[in-house]
Enzyme design. Structure first.
Site, short mmCIF file in Angstrom:
data_model
loop_
_atom_site.label_atom_id
_atom_site.label_comp_id
_atom_site.label_asym_id
_atom_site.label_seq_id
_atom_site.Cartn_x
_atom_site.Cartn_y
_atom_site.Cartn_z
N TYR B 124 30.83 25.27 40.21
CA TYR B 124 30.57 25.69 41.58
C TYR B 124 30.18 27.16 41.59
O TYR B 124 30.90 27.99 41.04
CB TYR B 124 31.81 25.46 42.47
CG TYR B 124 31.51 25.83 43.88
CD1 TYR B 124 30.75 24.97 44.67
CD2 TYR B 124 31.91 27.05 44.41
CE1 TYR B 124 30.40 25.32 45.97
CE2 TYR B 124 31.56 27.41 45.71
CZ TYR B 124 30.81 26.54 46.48
OH TYR B 124 30.45 26.89 47.75
N GLN B 186 32.61 20.54 50.86
CA GLN B 186 31.84 19.31 50.62
C GLN B 186 31.33 19.22 49.18
O GLN B 186 31.21 18.12 48.62
CB GLN B 186 30.72 19.14 51.66
CG GLN B 186 29.66 20.22 51.69
CD GLN B 186 30.02 21.40 52.60
OE1 GLN B 186 31.20 21.68 52.83
NE2 GLN B 186 29.02 22.11 53.08
N ASN B 209 35.34 30.77 48.15
CA ASN B 209 36.15 31.37 49.21
C ASN B 209 37.47 30.60 49.36
O ASN B 209 37.77 29.70 48.58
CB ASN B 209 35.36 31.41 50.53
CG ASN B 209 34.99 30.01 51.03
OD1 ASN B 209 35.60 29.01 50.62
ND2 ASN B 209 33.99 29.93 51.88
N SER B 233 39.89 39.25 43.14
CA SER B 233 39.60 39.95 41.88
C SER B 233 40.33 41.29 41.85
O SER B 233 40.69 41.85 42.88
CB SER B 233 38.09 40.17 41.78
OG SER B 233 37.75 40.59 40.49
N GLN B 255 35.29 47.53 41.27
CA GLN B 255 36.15 46.43 41.67
C GLN B 255 36.28 46.37 43.18
O GLN B 255 36.22 45.30 43.78
CB GLN B 255 37.54 46.61 41.04
CG GLN B 255 38.44 45.43 41.26
CD GLN B 255 37.83 44.15 40.72
OE1 GLN B 255 37.40 44.10 39.57
NE2 GLN B 255 37.71 43.13 41.54
N HIS B 258 33.86 44.40 45.44
CA HIS B 258 33.81 42.93 45.40
C HIS B 258 34.17 42.32 46.75
O HIS B 258 33.52 41.37 47.20
CB HIS B 258 34.77 42.39 44.34
CG HIS B 258 34.11 42.12 43.04
ND1 HIS B 258 33.07 41.25 42.89
CD2 HIS B 258 34.33 42.64 41.80
CE1 HIS B 258 32.69 41.22 41.62
NE2 HIS B 258 33.43 42.07 40.93
N GLU B 322 43.88 41.14 35.93
CA GLU B 322 42.69 40.37 35.53
C GLU B 322 41.85 41.20 34.55
O GLU B 322 41.49 40.75 33.47
CB GLU B 322 41.88 40.01 36.77
CG GLU B 322 40.64 39.19 36.48
CD GLU B 322 39.72 39.06 37.68
OE1 GLU B 322 39.93 39.78 38.69
OE2 GLU B 322 38.77 38.25 37.61
N HIS B 323 41.53 42.43 34.96
CA HIS B 323 40.80 43.37 34.11
C HIS B 323 41.68 44.59 33.87
O HIS B 323 42.17 45.17 34.84
CB HIS B 323 39.52 43.86 34.78
CG HIS B 323 38.61 42.77 35.25
ND1 HIS B 323 38.61 42.31 36.54
CD2 HIS B 323 37.66 42.06 34.59
CE1 HIS B 323 37.70 41.35 36.67
NE2 HIS B 323 37.11 41.17 35.51
N ASP B 356 31.65 42.00 32.91
CA ASP B 356 31.22 41.15 34.03
C ASP B 356 29.87 40.49 33.74
O ASP B 356 29.58 39.41 34.23
CB ASP B 356 31.08 41.99 35.31
CG ASP B 356 32.43 42.38 35.88
OD1 ASP B 356 33.43 41.75 35.51
OD2 ASP B 356 32.48 43.33 36.70
N GLU B 410 67.89 7.39 20.17
CA GLU B 410 67.39 7.53 21.55
C GLU B 410 67.50 6.20 22.30
O GLU B 410 67.05 6.10 23.44
CB GLU B 410 65.95 8.07 21.56
CG GLU B 410 65.87 9.56 21.19
CD GLU B 410 64.51 10.20 21.50
OE1 GLU B 410 63.57 9.47 21.88
OE2 GLU B 410 64.41 11.44 21.37
N HIS B 415 60.85 0.74 19.49
CA HIS B 415 60.20 1.78 18.68
C HIS B 415 60.59 1.63 17.21
O HIS B 415 59.77 1.77 16.30
CB HIS B 415 60.60 3.17 19.18
CG HIS B 415 59.88 3.61 20.42
ND1 HIS B 415 60.02 2.99 21.62
CD2 HIS B 415 58.99 4.63 20.60
CE1 HIS B 415 59.26 3.60 22.53
NE2 HIS B 415 58.62 4.60 21.93
#
Lengths: 425, 425
Positions: B124, B186, B209, B233, B255, B258, B322-323, B356, B410, B415
């Site tokens: 996506y 969708q 989003n 981010s 950053q 963003h 993250e970074h 990036d 067990e 088994h």
């Protein structure tokens, strides 16, 4: 087992569908326990242990005395078996450690990736009819190899307020750092949020009943990682005329005895073979202590007769079994064509139960068709891989134009600027 | 940025907490769209594309003509930059392919593990203000290396009913097999359930989003795998006196631009340095086209002054950025002590923006502290690893006793029986 004859490819999807379980009726109950433990810590954990496990626990942590005692309560035969299994599991999993390799993508641009054990992990071992010490090995060994610093085990106490000594023994053997006598949703909550006694962890592993599974799903949404989604255990056996019907029957039964909801699938090439296997099942069933459970599981199970080996391969790839046993001619060649499965057992002398305990592979595997996208547990499951980059001033010059042009095209000036401010220097 | 002076360790957790976003208000809306697409396929997808993207799409799939046209609409400079980035990313990721190694855990017991590309994956790519063609590279390249057979891309159409040519160009370059002009919930629904036009996939990757993120969380509960949980981010810069304040400011701003919810954290060792960086931020802000967004992000951001490098290391490990940019003396030695981060940028010439776009590492990374348990996207994310075992009759004899003893302990007779029926032969 119901037999299906040469089903059409278009009907496979429906035929191979697992029964769906709707957890929505559990969610509210589970959320209440999660919230209570988050809020009230140990007090809530003890309350639910009293309510659900019927035992009043004073000290949640397994004591040193209980630990020292455990080994004395087990037969030497069992301790030896656990040790042998642990050696094989360790041998297989220790090869899963990746060594970092630095790649110079351009002169002066070095990139690499390093595996680091997840600092704090939780292992859940269910209680119930069987003490699953084998799962302690399967989760504890890769955690240790990965270098996890805190490996916390939770398992529900029995009526005497104790853990089974085999669980304690296996935990000691593989280096579990702390053991707690806590089970069910309250254990998952304690591991996810931490309590006064039980440390919070970053990832939770292990099987459990529908409540435990539901709790894991809910805490995953809060950002705590889990091993994988769970469903009932399952086996698929592909069997042609080279198989031994008694072996196939034994394999199907060893899955069926797990639980009434276990999935058993036989893929064969003739009605005669299905009949032979069914006869063997009837014969062997009589001797099983968990016969009633197995009978229930078999009632929902299927034998599918297909035209040829290619169709069989396509069918089992569509099914994506947790365990796939190939009792066919050229089993190894067939295995090379399998693209969806948790673990594959090749030939007549590789029953699922060797993988369940001691061949060395992991028995925590994706069920419910999840093998299409998920792997079984391995050392990978207990590490995260951090990437690194180190550029020299000259290295940055090599890539500056590329980054600036791309950043500008994505409309991100400050990204462009972060390169330019350096290259202007 | 608000400055915090030498905070106590016990206050770190609260100080480093990310703002929480409650998605519960979205769930019902998102569930409605998911259910509608599941039920009504393409018709529902088109309806929501009209409603949310304001465009009436006849053919959901990007046409061959649009694909051929894309390259002609881009500057040579941009195409060259995309190609250079792709080469570096391919170089770095191609080393992530694991070759299977067979381990004989006991004589006659062979075990191995093989990586197999997830057959069908979905990527996506969000729409909005910037065409994120860099993310097409970051997800498409490892998918191709992993050997995924169907790599499906969905991205929302613009008002003319088209995708940005840079997205189409990047998709072609990395071997995406199908492109669809569908965005939002969708798109996630179409990838999860399949429609008449859009194929169902087993794992879904990519940013989005809050609606898209919520949709991914919900379909994950239905067994479709996703890349990782998502949050805004973020970058953390550790800067001592060896840093260049202008570089640090540029990194923080790259950053901050963003999104208004971006997280920016500066860890420094003196107020003087924080002031220098703040002055540079003021200066550089003026020149940015996304200034307003950056100002909002900075308003929620923090500068933390600590006593020494050991404390700084502990603090950033607790934050799990993250970074993480290390602009300190002996940056590489410091980097070795980092145990929680998505990607680490070492020294003064390694800005986040190189990672990036083009250094070769992946930019799809764990945010929100998830780096404590999750890795960034890599070839690993696009494969599942199947384990195999093949035992000879003699191999089974070696392990039979171990398996039988453990199975009996067990309480799982069948088994035990699956081994015994073979060893008795």
């Amino acid at each position: 087992m119901k037999t299906y004859f040469f089903p059409d490819r278009k009907d496979w999807k429906a035929l191979l569908q697992r029964p769906t379980f709707d957890a929505s009726s559990l969610i509210q109950k589970v959320q209440t326990v999660l919230a209570d433990v988050k809020q009230n810590g140990d007090a809530a954990v003890k309350k639910y242990t009293q309510d659900f496990d019927g035992v009043n626990i004073n000290a949640l942590e397994v004591s040193e005395q209980e630990i020292n005692e455990a080994a004395t309560l087990l037969s030497n035969e069992l301790k030896q078996a656990i040790q042998t299994a642990a050696v094989n599991i360790k041998l297989f999993h220790s090869k899963q450690i990746a060594t970092p390799e630095t790649i110079e993508t351009m002169p002066g641009i070095q990139c690499w990736r390093k595996s680091i054990g997840i600092e704090k992990v939780g292992i859940y071992i269910p209680g119930g009819s069987a003490p699953l010490f084998s799962t302690v090995l399967m989760l504890g060994i890769p955690a240790g190899i990965a270098g996890c610093k805190e490996i916390i085990l939770c398992s529900p106490p029995n009526k005497e307020g104790k853990l089974h000594p085999a669980i304690i023994y296996a935990a000691q053997l593989v280096g579990i750092t702390k053991l707690y006598k806590v089970g069910g949703v309250q254990a998952i909550a304690a591991l996810a949020y931490g309590t006064e006694t039980i440390p919070q962890v970053y990832k939770i592993f292990g099987p459990g009943n529908q409540y435990v599974t539901c709790a894991k799903t809910l805490i995953q949404q809060e950002g705590i990682a889990i091993d994988m989604p769970a469903g009932p255990s399952e086996v698929c056996v592909m069997a042609d005329e080279s198989c031994n019907a008694a072996f196939v029957a034994a394999d199907l039964l060893s899955q069926a005895e797990h639980g009434a909801d276990s999935q058993v699938l036989l893929v064969a090439f003739s009605e005669e073979m299905v009949n032979k296997v069914n006869d063997e099942i009837e014969k062997q069933l009589k001797e099983l202590s968990r016969k009633e459970i197995a009978v229930k599981a078999l009632a929902n199970s299927k034998a599918i007769i297909v035209n040829n080996i290619e169709e069989a391969i396509d069918l089992v790839n569509e099914y994506a079994a947790e365990h796939l046993i190939i009792s066919c001619n050229n089993a190894e060649t067939v295995a090379e064509k399998i693209i969806n499965a948790g673990s594959v057992f090749i030939g007549n002398y590789s029953p699922e139960s060797v993988g369940d305990y001691a061949s060395g592979t992991n028995h925590t595997l994706p069920t419910n068709g999840f093998a299409k996208a998920y792997s079984g547990v391995s050392v990978d499951s207990f590490v995260k891989k951090i990437t690194y980059q180190k550029l020299t001033q000259q290295g940055l010059q090599h890539i500056a134009q590329t980054v600036e042009v791309m950043a500008a095209a994505e409309g991100l000036d400050a990204h462009q600027k972060a390169v330019r401010v350096r290259s202007e220097k």
